[in-house]
Design a protein around this motif. Structure first.
Motif, PDB file in Angstrom:
ATOM      1  N   LYS A 159      -6.700  -3.877  -4.593  1.00 21.10           N
ATOM      2  CA  LYS A 159      -5.778  -4.634  -4.011  1.00 21.10           C
ATOM      3  C   LYS A 159      -4.376  -4.143  -3.909  1.00 21.10           C
ATOM      4  O   LYS A 159      -3.709  -4.317  -2.894  1.00 21.10           O
ATOM      5  CB  LYS A 159      -5.604  -6.272  -4.509  1.00 21.10           C
ATOM      6  CG  LYS A 159      -7.047  -6.755  -4.639  1.00 21.10           C
ATOM      7  CD  LYS A 159      -6.884  -8.197  -5.204  1.00 21.10           C
ATOM      8  CE  LYS A 159      -5.918  -9.148  -4.376  1.00 21.10           C
ATOM      9  NZ  LYS A 159      -5.895 -10.467  -4.786  1.00 21.10           N
ATOM     10  N   LYS A 160      -3.752  -3.458  -4.955  1.00 18.05           N
ATOM     11  CA  LYS A 160      -2.735  -2.657  -5.244  1.00 18.05           C
ATOM     12  C   LYS A 160      -2.630  -1.643  -4.176  1.00 18.05           C
ATOM     13  O   LYS A 160      -1.473  -1.557  -3.475  1.00 18.05           O
ATOM     14  CB  LYS A 160      -2.305  -2.405  -6.617  1.00 18.05           C
ATOM     15  CG  LYS A 160      -1.063  -1.840  -6.538  1.00 18.05           C
ATOM     16  CD  LYS A 160      -0.804  -1.355  -8.194  1.00 18.05           C
ATOM     17  CE  LYS A 160       0.838  -0.986  -8.398  1.00 18.05           C
ATOM     18  NZ  LYS A 160       1.106  -0.376  -9.807  1.00 18.05           N
ATOM     19  N   ILE A 161      -3.457  -0.857  -4.051  1.00 23.61           N
ATOM     20  CA  ILE A 161      -3.546   0.340  -2.951  1.00 23.61           C
ATOM     21  C   ILE A 161      -3.501  -0.137  -1.684  1.00 23.61           C
ATOM     22  O   ILE A 161      -2.380   0.381  -0.856  1.00 23.61           O
ATOM     23  CB  ILE A 161      -4.899   1.033  -3.393  1.00 23.61           C
ATOM     24  CG1 ILE A 161      -4.782   1.940  -4.798  1.00 23.61           C
ATOM     25  CG2 ILE A 161      -4.962   2.294  -2.188  1.00 23.61           C
ATOM     26  CD1 ILE A 161      -6.086   2.541  -5.189  1.00 23.61           C
ATOM     27  N   PHE A 162      -4.195  -1.102  -1.305  1.00 24.76           N
ATOM     28  CA  PHE A 162      -4.133  -1.944  -0.124  1.00 24.76           C
ATOM     29  C   PHE A 162      -2.619  -2.274   0.314  1.00 24.76           C
ATOM     30  O   PHE A 162      -2.353  -2.090   1.615  1.00 24.76           O
ATOM     31  CB  PHE A 162      -4.959  -3.078   0.070  1.00 24.76           C
ATOM     32  CG  PHE A 162      -6.639  -2.760   0.097  1.00 24.76           C
ATOM     33  CD1 PHE A 162      -7.027  -1.473   0.544  1.00 24.76           C
ATOM     34  CD2 PHE A 162      -7.332  -3.828  -0.142  1.00 24.76           C
ATOM     35  CE1 PHE A 162      -8.258  -1.180   0.500  1.00 24.76           C
ATOM     36  CE2 PHE A 162      -8.832  -3.458  -0.010  1.00 24.76           C
ATOM     37  CZ  PHE A 162      -9.294  -2.198   0.264  1.00 24.76           C
ATOM     38  N   HIS A 204       0.077   5.928   3.530  1.00 20.65           N
ATOM     39  CA  HIS A 204      -0.255   6.740   4.770  1.00 20.65           C
ATOM     40  C   HIS A 204      -1.635   6.371   4.784  1.00 20.65           C
ATOM     41  O   HIS A 204      -2.582   7.093   5.401  1.00 20.65           O
ATOM     42  CB  HIS A 204      -0.436   8.169   4.317  1.00 20.65           C
ATOM     43  CG  HIS A 204       1.300   8.737   4.152  1.00 20.65           C
ATOM     44  ND1 HIS A 204       2.331   8.677   5.004  1.00 20.65           N
ATOM     45  CD2 HIS A 204       1.764   9.044   2.923  1.00 20.65           C
ATOM     46  CE1 HIS A 204       3.239   9.252   4.350  1.00 20.65           C
ATOM     47  NE2 HIS A 204       2.995   9.351   3.211  1.00 20.65           N
ATOM     48  N   HIS A 205      -2.133   5.248   4.609  1.00 21.07           N
ATOM     49  CA  HIS A 205      -3.384   4.739   5.014  1.00 21.07           C
ATOM     50  C   HIS A 205      -4.269   5.389   4.427  1.00 21.07           C
ATOM     51  O   HIS A 205      -5.467   5.777   5.093  1.00 21.07           O
ATOM     52  CB  HIS A 205      -3.583   4.519   6.397  1.00 21.07           C
ATOM     53  CG  HIS A 205      -4.666   3.484   6.802  1.00 21.07           C
ATOM     54  ND1 HIS A 205      -4.669   2.168   6.159  1.00 21.07           N
ATOM     55  CD2 HIS A 205      -5.466   3.480   7.846  1.00 21.07           C
ATOM     56  CE1 HIS A 205      -5.518   1.485   6.850  1.00 21.07           C
ATOM     57  NE2 HIS A 205      -6.161   2.316   7.679  1.00 21.07           N
ATOM     58  N   ASP A 229      -9.942 -14.567  -1.491  1.00 22.53           N
ATOM     59  CA  ASP A 229      -8.535 -13.976  -1.029  1.00 22.53           C
ATOM     60  C   ASP A 229      -8.978 -13.436   0.487  1.00 22.53           C
ATOM     61  O   ASP A 229      -9.499 -12.510   0.570  1.00 22.53           O
ATOM     62  CB  ASP A 229      -8.023 -12.880  -1.673  1.00 22.53           C
ATOM     63  CG  ASP A 229      -6.800 -12.391  -1.390  1.00 22.53           C
ATOM     64  OD1 ASP A 229      -6.214 -12.761  -0.325  1.00 22.53           O
ATOM     65  OD2 ASP A 229      -6.159 -11.694  -2.412  1.00 22.53           O
ATOM     66  N   PRO A 230      -8.629 -14.258   1.676  1.00 26.08           N
ATOM     67  CA  PRO A 230      -8.802 -14.026   3.174  1.00 26.08           C
ATOM     68  C   PRO A 230      -8.183 -12.514   3.155  1.00 26.08           C
ATOM     69  O   PRO A 230      -8.630 -11.900   3.943  1.00 26.08           O
ATOM     70  CB  PRO A 230      -8.290 -14.924   3.845  1.00 26.08           C
ATOM     71  CG  PRO A 230      -8.376 -16.075   2.855  1.00 26.08           C
ATOM     72  CD  PRO A 230      -7.920 -15.580   1.779  1.00 26.08           C
ATOM     73  N   LYS A 231      -7.057 -12.231   2.717  1.00 32.68           N
ATOM     74  CA  LYS A 231      -6.029 -10.976   3.015  1.00 32.68           C
ATOM     75  C   LYS A 231      -6.894  -9.851   2.560  1.00 32.68           C
ATOM     76  O   LYS A 231      -7.214  -8.867   3.211  1.00 32.68           O
ATOM     77  CB  LYS A 231      -4.832 -11.104   2.505  1.00 32.68           C
ATOM     78  CG  LYS A 231      -4.062  -9.804   2.698  1.00 32.68           C
ATOM     79  CD  LYS A 231      -3.646  -9.287   4.201  1.00 32.68           C
ATOM     80  CE  LYS A 231      -2.622  -8.340   4.288  1.00 32.68           C
ATOM     81  NZ  LYS A 231      -2.972  -7.057   3.614  1.00 32.68           N
TER      82      LYS A 231
END
Length: 239
Positions: free
Chosen positions: A71-74, A79-80, A107-109
């Motif tokens: 989640k934190k990486i997202f 740079h995706h 969590d929808p996001k």
């Protein structure tokens, strides 16, 4: 035909990501581009210690931390970057998948981010997020790799690690493949200090090299250059 060794390593942008394998498996002969600069705030290998237990061949605390790290990486990547998750057994792989499904339901996001990541292609190449174990990760590479080591104290307070394919003859090659999948960053989620692994009486090199790798990960994460050097110089005596 005469055999020829390929000696130039091109995948990893930081020498710390490949140096362990270079010394443990290639006698230090790989040609690696040196780091241009040192930035302590951007560790190429980051160790995340949790208070996990190894029960029924999985580690809940580590699986939860993997989801949290994902989640934190997202939310923070610039740079995706592409992502892969590697475990040391299939039970932990399946458990992480289950917890990701639970988080998608909550969590929808996160669900949107995860589903988009699972269907990524670039120039016709599959670069989607994967969750694999030590036995089926060969050939994959991603910008960021998250490891879940899994091994920890059991419900009785003992560290009893059954190393599976890693302990077989040639099992160290599986470790070598797994730890060289990252182009830019490795997160290592672990519940133990390396010294808690009892590998001295194991027949083959795989478990011994795993212990050394966890020591190396800790040294890199702590930016302890001297300790990194000691570990690398000792590796040829193990492999």
């Amino acid at each position: 035909y005469q055999s020829v060794n390929l000696t130039y390593h091109y995948r990893s942008v930081s020498e710390e990501l490949i140096n362990f394998s270079n010394y443990a498996f290639y006698e230090g002969k790989l040609q690696i581009a040196p780091n241009i600069s040192k930035n302590e705030n951007k560790k190429p290998i980051e160790r995340i210690k949790v208070e996990g237990k190894w029960v029924e061949r999985h580690n809940r605390a580590e699986a939860m931390q993997v989801v949290k790290t994902l989640k934190k990486i997202f939310s923070t990547r610039k740079h995706h970057e592409t992502i892969g998750i590697i475990t040391f057994n299939v039970e932990q792989e399946n458990y992480i998948e289950d917890l990701i499904d639970e988080e998608c339901a909550r969590d929808p996001k996160f669900r949107d981010d995860y589903l988009a990541e699972c269907n990524r292609k670039e120039n016709g190449q599959d670069i989607s997020l994967f969750i694999k174990n030590l036995e089926n990760v060969q050939g994959d590479e991603r910008d960021i790799i998250i490891f879940s080591i899994g091994y920890a104290q059991n419900e009785y307070g003992r560290v009893v690690a059954q190393f599976g394919p890693l302990s077989l003859e040639g099992g160290e090659n599986r470790l070598n493949v797994a730890i060289t999948r990252a182009k830019r960053k490795i997160f290592v989620v672990t519940s133990i200090e390396p010294e808690e692994l009892n590998v001295e009486n194991t027949k083959n090199a795989g478990p011994k090299l795993l212990k050394k790798y966890l020591q190396y990960v800790r040294a890199v994460s702590n930016n302890n250059v001297k300790e990194m050097g000691y570990i690398l110089s000792s590796l040829q005596q193990v492999a």
